[in-house]
Design a protein around this motif. Structure first.
Motif, PDB file in Angstrom:
ATOM      1  N   PRO A  26      27.777  58.150  13.777  1.00  0.00           N
ATOM      2  CA  PRO A  26      28.446  59.362  14.255  1.00  0.00           C
ATOM      3  C   PRO A  26      27.791  59.905  15.524  1.00  0.00           C
ATOM      4  O   PRO A  26      26.568  59.942  15.645  1.00  0.00           O
ATOM      5  CB  PRO A  26      28.299  60.343  13.095  1.00  0.00           C
ATOM      6  CG  PRO A  26      28.191  59.463  11.885  1.00  0.00           C
ATOM      7  CD  PRO A  26      27.424  58.248  12.360  1.00  0.00           C
ATOM      8  N   GLY A  27      28.619  60.259  16.481  1.00  0.00           N
ATOM      9  CA  GLY A  27      28.125  60.814  17.734  1.00  0.00           C
ATOM     10  C   GLY A  27      28.088  59.820  18.876  1.00  0.00           C
ATOM     11  O   GLY A  27      28.007  60.208  20.034  1.00  0.00           O
ATOM     12  N   GLU A  62      34.918  58.088  20.198  1.00  0.00           N
ATOM     13  CA  GLU A  62      33.731  58.672  19.581  1.00  0.00           C
ATOM     14  C   GLU A  62      33.621  58.216  18.135  1.00  0.00           C
ATOM     15  O   GLU A  62      34.574  58.340  17.360  1.00  0.00           O
ATOM     16  CB  GLU A  62      33.835  60.194  19.641  1.00  0.00           C
ATOM     17  CG  GLU A  62      32.627  60.900  19.102  1.00  0.00           C
ATOM     18  CD  GLU A  62      32.746  62.418  19.242  1.00  0.00           C
ATOM     19  OE1 GLU A  62      31.791  63.091  18.804  1.00  0.00           O
ATOM     20  OE2 GLU A  62      33.747  62.916  19.763  1.00  0.00           O
ATOM     21  N   SER A  63      32.450  57.689  17.780  1.00  0.00           N
ATOM     22  CA  SER A  63      32.212  57.293  16.396  1.00  0.00           C
ATOM     23  C   SER A  63      32.053  58.532  15.532  1.00  0.00           C
ATOM     24  O   SER A  63      31.332  59.461  15.891  1.00  0.00           O
ATOM     25  CB  SER A  63      30.936  56.457  16.283  1.00  0.00           C
ATOM     26  OG  SER A  63      31.145  55.165  16.749  1.00  0.00           O
ATOM     27  N   LEU A  69      37.262  58.302  16.642  1.00  0.00           N
ATOM     28  CA  LEU A  69      38.188  59.319  17.108  1.00  0.00           C
ATOM     29  C   LEU A  69      38.496  59.024  18.573  1.00  0.00           C
ATOM     30  O   LEU A  69      37.600  58.990  19.410  1.00  0.00           O
ATOM     31  CB  LEU A  69      37.584  60.721  16.979  1.00  0.00           C
ATOM     32  CG  LEU A  69      38.462  61.869  17.451  1.00  0.00           C
ATOM     33  CD1 LEU A  69      39.703  61.990  16.569  1.00  0.00           C
ATOM     34  CD2 LEU A  69      37.683  63.165  17.462  1.00  0.00           C
ATOM     35  N   VAL A  70      39.781  58.791  18.861  1.00  0.00           N
ATOM     36  CA  VAL A  70      40.219  58.522  20.225  1.00  0.00           C
ATOM     37  C   VAL A  70      40.905  59.775  20.738  1.00  0.00           C
ATOM     38  O   VAL A  70      41.836  60.284  20.107  1.00  0.00           O
ATOM     39  CB  VAL A  70      41.202  57.327  20.278  1.00  0.00           C
ATOM     40  CG1 VAL A  70      41.713  57.111  21.689  1.00  0.00           C
ATOM     41  CG2 VAL A  70      40.541  56.074  19.751  1.00  0.00           C
ATOM     42  N   SER A  71      40.429  60.295  21.866  1.00  0.00           N
ATOM     43  CA  SER A  71      41.059  61.473  22.461  1.00  0.00           C
ATOM     44  C   SER A  71      41.061  61.318  23.969  1.00  0.00           C
ATOM     45  O   SER A  71      40.271  60.570  24.531  1.00  0.00           O
ATOM     46  CB  SER A  71      40.328  62.750  22.045  1.00  0.00           C
ATOM     47  OG  SER A  71      38.963  62.671  22.373  1.00  0.00           O
ATOM     48  N   GLU A  99      43.640  60.842  18.010  1.00  0.00           N
ATOM     49  CA  GLU A  99      43.959  60.089  16.799  1.00  0.00           C
ATOM     50  C   GLU A  99      42.672  59.539  16.188  1.00  0.00           C
ATOM     51  O   GLU A  99      41.812  59.017  16.892  1.00  0.00           O
ATOM     52  CB  GLU A  99      44.911  58.944  17.145  1.00  0.00           C
ATOM     53  CG  GLU A  99      45.372  58.125  15.979  1.00  0.00           C
ATOM     54  CD  GLU A  99      46.539  58.746  15.230  1.00  0.00           C
ATOM     55  OE1 GLU A  99      46.776  58.327  14.085  1.00  0.00           O
ATOM     56  OE2 GLU A  99      47.205  59.647  15.769  1.00  0.00           O
ATOM     57  N   LEU A 100      42.576  59.657  14.876  1.00  0.00           N
ATOM     58  CA  LEU A 100      41.458  59.067  14.150  1.00  0.00           C
ATOM     59  C   LEU A 100      41.874  57.691  13.667  1.00  0.00           C
ATOM     60  O   LEU A 100      42.942  57.525  13.078  1.00  0.00           O
ATOM     61  CB  LEU A 100      41.065  59.932  12.952  1.00  0.00           C
ATOM     62  CG  LEU A 100      40.018  59.319  12.011  1.00  0.00           C
ATOM     63  CD1 LEU A 100      38.681  59.160  12.731  1.00  0.00           C
ATOM     64  CD2 LEU A 100      39.871  60.142  10.757  1.00  0.00           C
TER      65      LEU A 100
END
Length: 187
Positions: A26-27, A62-63, A69-71, A99-100
């Motif tokens: 994450p991060g 982003e993990s 998470l794609v933004s 979108e996740l």
């Protein structure tokens, strides 16, 4: 066992993102900027992105604990026709996308429905469904060439703004035609 077994993705497809170089902690973050050709049928009946037109992707991957998470934003040209006067419309669209995409065999498989979140296939993400949803939902179903477009004359089909101010198609009912002749004689 996962609920969803998608077909395999082509890693060379322009709308497939490879996340191998994105650590699964994450991060962790990676940006993607690329120009891709628009897929077929990216639009609604009167307006859409022409097939093969350049779409600019400015994305952030982003993990997160359950996936990636794609933004970011997607922008490109749109073409169509005015819903009132049928004049050609050439414009552009810029939409936000977020979108996740869940990792395979993550707890999201059991806690969400199949269509609630995107699913990764190994390290690959298919961006096309999310891109299609974002772009198509942004497009107007009845596009206008301009906000105050008057449309077409229902009688002759010519654009109102190309006709003289006194344009009319006044038709006299044949039953009253004799009376109109009387008013002309008086004048």
């Amino acid at each position: 066992m996962p609920k969803h077994v998608p077909s395999s993705l082509n890693p060379r497809s322009p709308l497939v993102l490879d996340t191998r170089d994105l650590p699964r902690r994450p991060g962790a973050l990676r940006t993607v900027k690329r120009v891709v050709p628009a897929p077929e049928d990216l639009g609604v009946e009167l307006i859409g992105v022409p097939a093969g037109a350049d779409l600019d992707l400015d994305l952030r991957l982003e993990s997160v604990s359950e996936g990636v998470l794609v933004s970011g934003t997607v922008s490109g040209p749109i073409k169509g026709e005015c819903g009132r006067c049928l004049r050609e419309i050439d414009d552009s669209v810029a939409v936000n996308i977020q979108e996740l995409y869940a990792y395979e065999n993550s707890t999201t498989d059991t806690t969400t429905d199949e269509d609630e979140v995107g699913r990764m296939q190994g390290d690959l993400i298919d961006l096309e469904p999310a891109l299609r949803d974002a772009v198509v939902l942004t497009l107007p179903t009845n596009p206008l060439c301009r906000e105050d477009c008057p449309g077409l004359c229902p009688e002759c089909g010519v654009r109102w703004d190309e006709l003289p101010a006194d344009h009319s198609h006044q038709q006299v009912d044949p039953r009253w035609a004799a009376l109109s002749q009387l008013t002309r004689k008086e004048e």
